[in-house]
Enzyme design. Structure first.
Site, PDB file in Angstrom:
ATOM      1  CG  ASP A 140      -1.996  -1.068   1.178  1.00 18.92           C
ATOM      2  OD1 ASP A 140      -2.204  -1.447   0.122  1.00 18.92           O
ATOM      3  OD2 ASP A 140      -2.480  -1.372   2.484  1.00 18.92           O
ATOM      4  NE  ARG A 141       0.241   8.469  -1.584  1.00 13.08           N
ATOM      5  CZ  ARG A 141       0.338   9.168  -0.300  1.00 13.08           C
ATOM      6  NH1 ARG A 141      -0.226   8.905   0.716  1.00 13.08           N
ATOM      7  NH2 ARG A 141       0.694  10.442  -0.320  1.00 13.08           N
TER       8      ARG A 141
END
Length: 283
Positions: A140-141
């Site tokens: 995930d970012r």
């Protein structure tokens, strides 16, 4: 201009013109702004069933093509966080992905993604020729830590199969709210996510007066599985704005990929990458 979505159909009357000129004349943007947007992945060329990012203003256009511009000034002005090279295995490489760096681009931009950053900068670091970059798994970012990228289609296919069949050992650590030392070691959580079976194993590592550091092993790979499972058992991850405590915005998401272990499907050599202490999350 903050955002603009523009589509231009190419026919015999305009196919001889440069894409940057066509887009500039159909918007309130300059050619320089258009060319910058091209380099950052905001312009697409649709040709038949193919749709690809267009980066060269001089690429010849054909009648029947379509140009798409997805212009977002705020995103285009952002600079990517810089990843750190951990190991160069020629057909694959391992990197430390910092918080805030995407794994892949959107229709608006791709310069804020690790695969594009590596594609444009790896040769400067390695002193070798430019190499293509293939994403074979994702973080995930907001998740930092170790990530593996491939540089040939063969390596990408083989590593993708290994990730899918869970032949690569991946471990994570998270800082959570509360005292996790009260939970048994190797604590198995089996709780469905999106109506699909999901399993995670959690173990206590350390704690202070407010938080605990927890080891994580995934037995399945559902979206946001670690975040959802820890929240489900009452130990939300610090900084989790989706599944954590309301108003918990004092720190970035405290979730990190800390180990990748596998046998290279090409060289048959065993690798064990463990994130250095200097890059680890701190209580």
């Amino acid at each position: 201009m903050d955002t603009l979505e523009l589509t231009i159909s190419i026919d015999e009357s305009n196919c001889h013109r440069k894409a940057s000129l066509l887009l500039a004349s159909s918007s309130q943007l300059s050619q320089a702004q258009i060319k910058d947007a091209m380099q950052k992945g905001a312009v697409w060329l649709c040709r038949g069933k193919s749709k690809q990012r267009l980066r060269r203003a001089s690429k010849p256009l054909l009648s029947g093509d379509k140009l798409e511009l997805n212009y977002n000034a705020e995103l285009l002005q952002q600079s990517p966080s810089v990843p750190k090279l951990i190991f160069d295995g020629d057909v694959f490489s391992v990197w430390f992905k910092p918080y805030g760096l995407n794994c892949q681009g959107s229709r608006w931009v791709d310069h804020l993604s690790i695969n594009r950053w590596v594609e444009t900068n790896f040769h400067k670091i390695s002193g070798k020729n430019e190499r293509p970059v293939f994403l074979v798994h994702r973080l995930d970012r907001a998740t930092s830590g170790l990530i593996l990228l491939c540089h040939t289609k063969k390596a990408a296919r083989l590593f993708s199969e290994m990730f899918s069949s869970r032949q690569i050992d991946k471990r994570y650590q998270a800082i959570v709210h509360g005292d996790f030392s009260t939970i048994p070691q190797n604590y198995l959580v089996e709780h469905p996510i999106d109506d699909k079976p999901s399993s995670s194993i959690f173990s206590f590592v350390n704690k202070n007066e407010k938080y605990s550091l927890v080891d994580v092993k995934l037995l399945t790979g559902r979206k946001h599985q670690i975040r959802k499972h820890l929240s489900y058992i009452g130990f939300p991850i610090v900084g989790d704005r989706l599944h954590g405590l309301a108003g918990d915005e004092s720190r970035d998401l405290q979730l990190q990929s800390v180990l990748l272990a596998f046998v290279c499907p090409i060289t048959k050599q065993r690798y064990n990458f463990v994130l250095d202490d200097t890059l680890r999350l701190c209580l």
